[in-house]
Design an enzyme around this catalytic site. Structure first.
Site: not given
Ligand code: BMA
Length: 375
Positions: A188, A296
């Protein structure tokens, strides 16, 4: 003229086969046989469907912990997932349990079990802030610069990587072969919530950190059973995705993370964004020869009775990616909140998940086994 053509053909004959082979090798040209095989299989898998994965699947779920053989996915579908996510946060501090209380020795065992069933292993690392000693979520100016070569915390960072390498080198299959791992470094990284992400460092610093980390694990520690996954959070353009991309020779898998807001009214918005982002990802992975993956995802609490089939699967039907990984079923917490992203036995909408499981595009354990991903 003729001579020129002849020379060109000769050059093509000499170089073409090796070009072909190289483009089919991962970042680590000395990767073990099983790792290279996995990489090649992941590249072709999108034509068939996608592997279904779940974080911490074998360790705990909603209302249970460390029950041998248990898995929320298996309780609902009768099968284990095809991919298992694990997390190394706190290994850098020599703790015996990780950030989510999973003991590292048990984790090694679970990794061995998943691999023995033909499944894929991916690992993330919410490492503490090496400059301040705070958590991964406590950014501080200069953190990334401080661990690059020459930085004041560089030696500390190397010592943390030594621990990660030690863990990885303990992962072996029944024939003594290393268990391949998809390492999801600095995940991320376009968001600013982790010390390595977004506005907390420059793109150049992140790229240097990526390069150093791979060189250290691969060339100094001689860890040769890794595939490297680059992953952002949600993103809206190719340029945005590539802003911190460390280069084709440093990445095997390109992915992103995306969560739906815990609100059924948001399903349509989510679907649109998910679809658009997958299209961007496929384009990026396709032109660069990388494996596209949903590294994810989740919809906490799953309050939409047909989300799996009508929103998630429906969107994925139009795309070709290698795998998807749902986040962890931490369950109900002391403060009354909950965190779960896949149904568990008895959960209101587990029937919809069963339909999802039965679809030919979704690949669970038996499919992974049949695909012989390491051969
Ligand atoms: C977050 C949450 C936390 C967890 C962390 C690291 O997304 O699931 O509860 O501690 O990941 O795994």
């Amino acid at each position: 003229m003729r001579k020129k053509v002849f020379v060109r053909i000769l050059l093509l004959l000499i170089y073409a086969p090796s070009f072909g082979q190289n483009s089919d090798l991962p970042v680590d040209k000395d990767a073990t046989k099983e790792t290279v095989n996995l990489y090649r299989h992941l590249k072709r898998l999108g034509d068939k469907g996608f592997l279904f994965g779940h974080q911490d699947d074998l360790a705990y779920g909603v209302n249970w912990k460390y029950v041998p053989g248990h898995s929320d996915i298996k309780e609902v579908t009768g099968e284990y997932p095809a991919l298992y996510g694990w997390e190394l946060g706190r290994i850098e501090l020599d703790h015996t349990v990780n950030i989510d209380s999973v003991p590292f020795d048990k984790m090694k065992q679970f990794i061995g079990e998943g691999y023995a069933r033909g499944g894929v292993i991916t690992i993330s690392w919410h490492l503490n802030n090496p400059l301040t000693g705070g958590t991964a979520w406590q950014p501080a100016p200069g953190t990334v610069a401080s661990i690059l070569p020459g930085g004041e915390k560089h030696a500390l960072y190397r010592s943390w990587l030594d621990k990660v390498a030690g863990f990885l080198q303990d992962l072996k299959g029944s024939h003594g072969e290393y268990i391949p791992v998809v390492l999801r470094l600095f995940h991320e990284l376009n968001g600013s919530w982790f010390w390595w992400g977004g506005r907390n460092c420059t793109p150049e610093e992140l790229k240097q950190l990526w390069h150093f980390t791979i060189q250290y694990l691969r060339d100094e520690k001689k860890v040769h059973h890794l595939l490297y996954a680059f992953n952002t959070d949600r993103f809206s353009s190719e340029e945005a995705y590539l802003e911190r991309y460390p280069g084709d020779e440093w990445v095997d898998i390109t992915g992103f993370d995306i969560y739906q807001a815990n609100n059924i009214a948001k399903s349509g918005d989510f679907q649109q964004e998910f679809d658009k982002t997958l299209t961007l990802l496929e384009k990026i992975a396709g032109t660069r020869g990388k494996v596209p993956a949903l590294t994810e995802f989740g919809y906490n609490g799953l309050t939409d009775s047909s989300w799996w089939t009508h929103i998630f699967l429906q969107t994925l039907r139009g795309h070709k990616i290698a795998y998807v990984m749902a986040w962890r079923n931490a369950g109900y917490k002391k403060d009354g909140s909950h965190e779960f992203y896949v149904p568990y036995k008895g959960q209101a909408f587990s029937d919809d998940f069963k339909k999802f499981y039965k679809d030919s595009r979704t690949l669970f354990q038996r499919d992974a086994w049949n695909e012989k991903l390491y051969f």
